[in-house]
Each structure stands twice: as C-alpha cells, then as structure tokens.
Design an enzyme around this catalytic site. Structure first.
Site, PDB file in Angstrom:
ATOM      1  N   THR A 125      43.444  47.504  34.048  1.00  0.00           N
ATOM      2  CA  THR A 125      44.380  46.612  34.737  1.00  0.00           C
ATOM      3  C   THR A 125      44.379  45.229  34.110  1.00  0.00           C
ATOM      4  O   THR A 125      43.360  44.782  33.565  1.00  0.00           O
ATOM      5  CB  THR A 125      44.002  46.488  36.228  1.00  0.00           C
ATOM      6  OG1 THR A 125      44.789  45.454  36.847  1.00  0.00           O
ATOM      7  CG2 THR A 125      42.540  46.134  36.402  1.00  0.00           C
ATOM      8  N   ASP A 126      45.511  44.533  34.205  1.00  0.00           N
ATOM      9  CA  ASP A 126      45.559  43.152  33.716  1.00  0.00           C
ATOM     10  C   ASP A 126      44.723  42.212  34.581  1.00  0.00           C
ATOM     11  O   ASP A 126      44.443  41.074  34.180  1.00  0.00           O
ATOM     12  CB  ASP A 126      47.000  42.654  33.639  1.00  0.00           C
ATOM     13  CG  ASP A 126      47.751  42.676  34.961  1.00  0.00           C
ATOM     14  OD1 ASP A 126      47.185  43.136  35.971  1.00  0.00           O
ATOM     15  OD2 ASP A 126      48.924  42.241  34.980  1.00  0.00           O
ATOM     16  N   GLU A 127      44.285  42.689  35.749  1.00  0.00           N
ATOM     17  CA  GLU A 127      43.497  41.827  36.633  1.00  0.00           C
ATOM     18  C   GLU A 127      42.136  41.477  36.055  1.00  0.00           C
ATOM     19  O   GLU A 127      41.479  40.546  36.536  1.00  0.00           O
ATOM     20  CB  GLU A 127      43.355  42.474  38.015  1.00  0.00           C
ATOM     21  CG  GLU A 127      44.680  42.575  38.747  1.00  0.00           C
ATOM     22  CD  GLU A 127      44.531  43.064  40.180  1.00  0.00           C
ATOM     23  OE1 GLU A 127      43.678  42.537  40.906  1.00  0.00           O
ATOM     24  OE2 GLU A 127      45.288  43.979  40.554  1.00  0.00           O
ATOM     25  N   TYR A 153      37.082  44.233  42.942  1.00  0.00           N
ATOM     26  CA  TYR A 153      37.867  45.281  42.284  1.00  0.00           C
ATOM     27  C   TYR A 153      38.001  45.014  40.792  1.00  0.00           C
ATOM     28  O   TYR A 153      37.653  45.858  39.954  1.00  0.00           O
ATOM     29  CB  TYR A 153      39.253  45.399  42.915  1.00  0.00           C
ATOM     30  CG  TYR A 153      40.259  46.084  42.012  1.00  0.00           C
ATOM     31  CD1 TYR A 153      40.058  47.400  41.582  1.00  0.00           C
ATOM     32  CD2 TYR A 153      41.400  45.412  41.562  1.00  0.00           C
ATOM     33  CE1 TYR A 153      40.963  48.025  40.730  1.00  0.00           C
ATOM     34  CE2 TYR A 153      42.312  46.034  40.717  1.00  0.00           C
ATOM     35  CZ  TYR A 153      42.079  47.332  40.299  1.00  0.00           C
ATOM     36  OH  TYR A 153      42.962  47.943  39.452  1.00  0.00           O
ATOM     37  N   LYS A 157      36.463  47.036  37.389  1.00  0.00           N
ATOM     38  CA  LYS A 157      37.292  47.564  36.304  1.00  0.00           C
ATOM     39  C   LYS A 157      36.893  46.941  34.965  1.00  0.00           C
ATOM     40  O   LYS A 157      36.866  47.625  33.923  1.00  0.00           O
ATOM     41  CB  LYS A 157      38.772  47.317  36.577  1.00  0.00           C
ATOM     42  CG  LYS A 157      39.345  48.121  37.727  1.00  0.00           C
ATOM     43  CD  LYS A 157      39.314  49.617  37.464  1.00  0.00           C
ATOM     44  CE  LYS A 157      40.342  50.059  36.445  1.00  0.00           C
ATOM     45  NZ  LYS A 157      40.365  51.546  36.280  1.00  0.00           N
TER      46      LYS A 157
END
Length: 339
Positions: A125-127, A153, A157
């Site tokens: 994810t870009d998060e 979260y 990741k």
C-alpha cells in the site's frame, strides 16, 4: 501455470481472480482465504465450479496448512493479498495486524522457498510512505520515498515489505512488491469510504465524514490495479518495488458529494465526525516506473469508475445488505455511533 492467490475472497483478491480467469483462462488458480469478517465466499460464487479454480479456507499464519497446500497444488506463482487492512481496526487492536500481515507473509515466503516457487508477489500500500502536505501538489510518492508510517496497519505492511526485500537480498528470493493507491470498485467491503457512503445513501442514513473531509487520496479502479499486478508477476523485474497509482486525486468530501449527486440524495445527509487519530493528509503516487518498464497506465477515469461502482452496488444489493447486518453493524456503531 498455477497461481496461488491469498486473500482471494476479499475485495482486490477476488477482482484479481476474475481478471485472471478472463485474461489467462489457461492458468490454474488456487485461492486461500481465512474468511474473516472481510472475506466473503459468496463473492467467488461465479468461479467456484470452474475446473481451473480451487478454494481452501486457511489462515496464512498456519504453517502446517500452508505447507500442505504447497505440497498438493505446487504453485508456480504466489500473489499475497491476504491482510488486515482497515486503519480504524488497527488502532483498536494492532496485534491481529502484526500477526497476519507480518507473520503470515513470512510463513508464505518460507513455503515458497521450500517448494521452489518461481515468483512471489507482495501486494502492499502507498500508506507505508506516510502522507504528503496538502499545500504541495507537486510532491508524489516514488519507489525511493522513505517509509514513514502513521498507523499500526501501515506499520505492519511496511514491516512485511522490508521482510520481503530482506528475503530477496539474503536468499535470492524471487520477489516483487507493489504499492497501490486507494482502490474502489465492485465487491468492496462496506466499511471503506466509497461503498460505505453508497450503502448509507441508499438507506438514507447519515454519511460520516472525518474532520472536514479535506484529506486527499489517489483513487485507482480495482481492475486497473489487477492488470498492473498481472504485468508485474509476468514481466516485472525480481527484487523491485512498483508503485501503482490512479492519477485521480480527490478530497474525501468531494467524493461523498459526487456519490450524493449520482444517487440523487441530499448533501444534508453528510455528518462530520471526530477525525481519525494520526489521519494522513494526502496520498499521491508517481507511477512512472511501472509505465516506463511495463507499459502500464490507469485506464479508468474516476467519474467513469465511480458511476460503474455505484451501478454495481445498485444491482447487487443482496451482496452488501447481508454484510452490513450482524457483527459488522456492531462494529460500525462502536466506531461511529458516539462521534
């Protein structure tokens, strides 16, 4: 070839299965999913009787079961979608995110090494990059942007990504990683922004928007994402990270207003609630690398993709109405009821 897809009963995983059946009907697909609250077996109803598809209910942290499936199915490629992915839930209970997203990833990679899998792909994810300031629209996430996480979260990741790249460097493990912007489209679990707003609009319920709704996200239609992953596992370079972005930056509040307009509902349904802790301001991905190397570009304009998504939820009310009853409703009330 045989492709093992983890988390295939979830939103992006199921759409990837549908895309693979359409684009590569000669390949065998093996889906494993724990069927947690976000995994819905009814999503896969159309492929369950396909002779080139096999489903197993399994936790990717269960090493013995994972090895047994690898022994039986002998996958050539593994694509790991399996993850706990909801930021608010990670703030409530971080431990399950660490278990699934980190330990589960390690278990899968150990199985890949043991059974000689040719390619492992980690869907990230870009998060993991944190966020960007709202007043710098010239800034974008690239594959060289330092990891700077904001939530349990995204931290879990990021840890998984680092572990994947460490396996590549230490063992010569044949892995790739992709980091995507926010996905939307059919079969999206209705705790996420777009399907939640569609469902609430259709039921004339309040539309809870964090803060003032000014947070910006880069939106990617799910089938465009699936096409990108397909290119990476077939043509991408081992040991590389690829950013997958939609070139569709939108403020949350503007998306909610678009959904109201699409469904003919009044904006008076919008209700502003207390902002999320550590809420990232802006995500924006630069997909130059995957475009230059693999020729990928997003094909779906946001207005077109949103229209198709709204229509899908109108045509498939039974799918999401079943989900928003029961346990999910209890969670929803706990998260939004007192805000």
């Amino acid at each position: 070839m045989t492709i093992l897809i983890t988390g295939g009963a979830g939103f992006i995983g199921s759409n990837f299965i549908f895309y693979q059946r359409k684009a590569h009907p000669e390949d065998k697909l093996v889906c494993v999913d724990k069927l947690t609250y976000a995994g819905n077996l009814s999503t896969l109803k159309s492929v369950m009787d396909d002779p080139m598809f096999r489903f197993y209910r399994m936790d990717i942290c269960d090493r013995e079961s994972v090895y047994q499936i690898f022994e039986t199915e002998k996958p050539d490629v593994v694509v790991n979608f399996a993850a706990e992915s909801h930021v608010d839930r990670s703030i409530e209970d971080p431990c399950v995110f660490l278990q699934t997203n980190i330990i589960g990833t390690a278990t899968l990679m150990d199985a890949c090494r043991k059974y000689g899998v040719k390619r492992y792909h980690q869907v990230s994810t870009d998060e993991v990059y944190g966020d960007l300031p709202l007043d710098r629209p010239d800034l974008f996430f690239t594959e060289e942007t330092p990891i700077h996480t904001s939530s349990p979260y995204s931290s879990s990741k990021a840890a998984a990504d680092l572990l994947v790249m460490a396996y590549h460097r230490t063992y010569g493990f044949p892995a790739t990683v992709s980091r995507c912007s926010n996905n939307y489209g059919p079969y999206h679990f209705p705790e996420k922004l777009i399907p939640l707003m569609i469902a609430n609009c259709l039921n004339d319920k309040p539309l809870p928007v964090y803060g003032e709704g000014l947070n910006v996200r880069d939106w990617l239609y799910v089938e465009d994402h699936c096409k990108a992953i397909d290119l990476i596992i077939r043509k991408g370079r081992v040991g590389e990270v690829y950013n997958i972005g939609g070139h569709n930056e939108m403020r949350n509040i503007d998306i909610v207003k678009l959904i109201c307009k699409e469904l003919g509902k009044p904006e008076s349904l919008i209700t502003y609630v207390t902002d999320r802790k550590g809420h990232d301001l802006r995500y924006a991905i630069d997909p130059t690398k995957i475009h230059n190397e693999l020729g990928w570009l997003p094909e779906t304009k946001f207005t077109d993709g949103l229209h198709k998504t709204v229509q899908w939820y109108l045509d498939n009310r039974a799918w999401w109405e079943e989900i928003i009853s029961g346990e999910y409703q209890t969670y929803y009330e706990r998260m939004y009821g007192n805000r």
